[in-house]
Design a protein around this motif. Structure first.
Motif, PDB file in Angstrom:
ATOM      1  N   GLN A  94      -6.929  -1.413   5.642  1.00  0.00           N
ATOM      2  CA  GLN A  94      -8.616  -1.539   5.939  1.00  0.00           C
ATOM      3  C   GLN A  94      -9.675  -0.789   5.514  1.00  0.00           C
ATOM      4  O   GLN A  94     -10.338  -0.176   5.714  1.00  0.00           O
ATOM      5  CB  GLN A  94      -8.906  -1.829   7.098  1.00  0.00           C
ATOM      6  CG  GLN A  94      -8.023  -2.915   7.689  1.00  0.00           C
ATOM      7  CD  GLN A  94      -8.984  -3.870   7.680  1.00  0.00           C
ATOM      8  OE1 GLN A  94      -9.966  -4.681   7.478  1.00  0.00           O
ATOM      9  NE2 GLN A  94      -8.121  -5.525   7.925  1.00  0.00           N
ATOM     10  N   LYS A  95      -8.986   0.409   4.400  1.00  0.00           N
ATOM     11  CA  LYS A  95      -8.568   1.203   3.575  1.00  0.00           C
ATOM     12  C   LYS A  95      -9.601   0.423   2.387  1.00  0.00           C
ATOM     13  O   LYS A  95      -8.881  -0.036   1.373  1.00  0.00           O
ATOM     14  CB  LYS A  95      -8.033   2.567   3.503  1.00  0.00           C
ATOM     15  CG  LYS A  95      -8.975   3.655   2.963  1.00  0.00           C
ATOM     16  CD  LYS A  95      -7.726   4.824   2.655  1.00  0.00           C
ATOM     17  CE  LYS A  95      -8.308   5.958   2.292  1.00  0.00           C
ATOM     18  NZ  LYS A  95      -7.465   6.839   2.020  1.00  0.00           N
ATOM     19  N   PRO A  96     -11.401   1.413   1.957  1.00  0.00           N
ATOM     20  CA  PRO A  96     -12.267   0.807   0.820  1.00  0.00           C
ATOM     21  C   PRO A  96     -11.436   1.879  -0.087  1.00  0.00           C
ATOM     22  O   PRO A  96     -11.498   3.222   0.545  1.00  0.00           O
ATOM     23  CB  PRO A  96     -13.686   1.071   1.692  1.00  0.00           C
ATOM     24  CG  PRO A  96     -13.449   0.657   2.987  1.00  0.00           C
ATOM     25  CD  PRO A  96     -12.186   1.441   3.470  1.00  0.00           C
ATOM     26  N   TRP A 106       1.002  -1.028  -0.122  1.00  0.00           N
ATOM     27  CA  TRP A 106      -0.295   0.039  -0.081  1.00  0.00           C
ATOM     28  C   TRP A 106       0.361   1.212  -0.190  1.00  0.00           C
ATOM     29  O   TRP A 106       2.015   1.849   1.084  1.00  0.00           O
ATOM     30  CB  TRP A 106      -1.302   0.053   1.404  1.00  0.00           C
ATOM     31  CG  TRP A 106      -1.766  -0.570   1.308  1.00  0.00           C
ATOM     32  CD1 TRP A 106      -3.172  -0.495   0.643  1.00  0.00           C
ATOM     33  CD2 TRP A 106      -2.331  -1.842   1.447  1.00  0.00           C
ATOM     34  NE1 TRP A 106      -3.915  -1.870   0.551  1.00  0.00           N
ATOM     35  CE2 TRP A 106      -3.708  -3.111   1.283  1.00  0.00           C
ATOM     36  CE3 TRP A 106      -1.524  -3.309   1.653  1.00  0.00           C
ATOM     37  CZ2 TRP A 106      -3.141  -4.399   1.105  1.00  0.00           C
ATOM     38  CZ3 TRP A 106      -1.633  -4.527   2.117  1.00  0.00           C
ATOM     39  CH2 TRP A 106      -2.799  -4.798   1.867  1.00  0.00           C
ATOM     40  N   ARG A 124     -11.430  -2.879  -0.237  1.00  0.00           N
ATOM     41  CA  ARG A 124     -10.769  -3.554   0.082  1.00  0.00           C
ATOM     42  C   ARG A 124      -9.756  -3.936  -0.836  1.00  0.00           C
ATOM     43  O   ARG A 124     -10.564  -4.984  -1.579  1.00  0.00           O
ATOM     44  CB  ARG A 124     -10.328  -3.766   1.390  1.00  0.00           C
ATOM     45  CG  ARG A 124     -11.315  -2.756   2.872  1.00  0.00           C
ATOM     46  CD  ARG A 124     -11.282  -4.435   3.882  1.00  0.00           C
ATOM     47  NE  ARG A 124     -11.634  -5.731   3.695  1.00  0.00           N
ATOM     48  CZ  ARG A 124     -11.123  -6.731   4.253  1.00  0.00           C
ATOM     49  NH1 ARG A 124     -10.375  -6.858   5.006  1.00  0.00           N
ATOM     50  NH2 ARG A 124     -11.492  -7.547   4.032  1.00  0.00           N
TER      51      ARG A 124
END
Length: 379
Positions: A97-99, A90, A247
């Motif tokens: 966990q971030k959509p 990332w 996600r």
């Protein structure tokens, strides 16, 4: 930006999602690890070292560095090989966990919902579109509009010359049906996001549920996909052609499910026959051998070079399935050159894949982790 959660208000879950996103949004993370012993079935994909699954850490590093340098800008990446996550990254401030907005990658999920509805006998892809909305039919119905089938919505061959702009319309269904259909349906490929909305509207008409609600127990829950968000139109219909937020791992799970021909944890979630139809070339969309947008189109899936297929979305959102290499790739980004992004997958990632396990390479793995630990999105 306000987003509709599951097309209906569920503020407890929304609040939980917001809190989780805030807590992790500032963390850049990367992991290439051995398979965790405490993985919960259906929740997280198992993990493995790259070399044990025939993937070169050196090759992965070259892919990551090239993507970081040439794609403006990468947000996340996950490679699943032989059913194991062997690499995930990332670019800060993105996080596990971030959509992420999927844009038109949403279309492949809408197609999946249609396939499930076909299996349940709720509709046929040969049904005329007008049969579902007689109350919204224009006064003067052309022969081409009468001939338009659900299959034509799926393959982007509705017969339209141009897309209808639904954003300023109060009744999206009526506006779609009133739009001119100069070509015989099934004969003219025209990428058409409103056509995918109509698939969503038809599904809601026959099930009484939005696409995201319908997919909940049939797809999202079995795959362990939590809190799917899908924007709705003014009439409360999931937009279908875009508007889904998931996600990175959720995208990878979806790709792995299609790689496994619809089977998950021993259960056939999606009919294998639908997988074959949806991901095969149903219509021609060009002849440029070097373009991944000219390899044919299925049911809301694109064919790719290297005998692969994908769902994709604006700005570089990809779910790429490569059967020859038993691999699925999930990428999120914000780029204007999606072909260049795909070229890096073909030119840098594929050469890193071998047909058999490789010897452990701790030094290369260490270099890979170090290179990734400081990734930051340029915008």
């Amino acid at each position: 930006m306000f987003r509709v959660y599951s097309d209906r208000a569920n503020w407890g879950k929304c609040l939980k999602l917001v809190v989780v996103a805030i807590c992790v949004s500032s963390i850049a993370s990367f992991s290439v690890v051995s398979m965790a012993e405490d993985q919960a079935p259906g929740t997280s994909l198992p993990k493995s070292t790259p070399e044990s699954q025939g993937v070169s850490s050196k090759g992965l590093l070259e892919f990551i560095e090239t993507a970081d340098r040439e794609v403006d800008s990468m947000h996340s990446f996950m490679l699943v090989r032989n059913g194991y996550v062997v690499a995930e990254a990332w670019w800060e401030p993105e996080s596990p966990q971030k959509p992420h907005i999927l844009w038109s990658l949403s279309k492949s999920f809408t197609s999946t919902a249609i396939g499930l509805a076909v299996e349940e006998g709720k509709l046929s892809i040969n049904d005329p579109v007008l049969d579902y909305f007689p109350e919204s039919s224009p006064e003067d119905v052309s022969s081409n509009l009468k001939a338009m089938r659900i299959r034509d919505l799926l393959t982007m061959t509705t017969g339209h010359q141009d897309e209808v702009n639904l954003r300023n319309e109060s009744d999206w269904i009526k506006a779609f049906l009133a739009h001119p259909v100069p070509h015989k349906p099934g004969t003219h490929f025209r990428y058409n996001t409103p056509a995918t909305f109509m698939l969503s509207a038809i599904l809601q008409k026959v099930t009484g549920e939005t696409v995201v609600e319908y997919l909940g127990p049939r797809l999202f829950e079995p795959l362990g996909i939590q809190f799917p968000q899908w924007d709705a139109n003014p009439q409360g219909i999931s937009i279908g052609g875009y508007g889904l937020y998931l996600r990175t791992e959720d995208i990878a799970k979806f790709g792995q499910l299609y790689l496994q021909r619809g089977k998950w944890n021993g259960e056939q979630l999606i009919p294998e026959e639908w997988i074959a139809e949806a991901t095969s070339k149903q219509v021609s969309n060009g002849s440029n051998p070097s373009s991944d947008w000219d390899q044919g189109y299925g049911f809301q899936f694109w064919r790719c070079r290297h005998d692969a297929f994908r769902g994709d979305g604006k700005d570089g959102q990809f779910c790429i399935v490569i059967p020859e290499y038993n691999a699925a790739v999930a990428i999120t980004a914000n780029t204007r050159n999606m072909q260049s992004e795909l070229n890096i997958v073909w030119d840098k990632l594929l050469p890193a894949l071998s047909n058999s396990p490789l010897a452990a390479d701790e030094a290369a793995l260490k270099n890979l982790n170090e290179a990734i630990s400081n990734l930051k999105a340029s915008r």
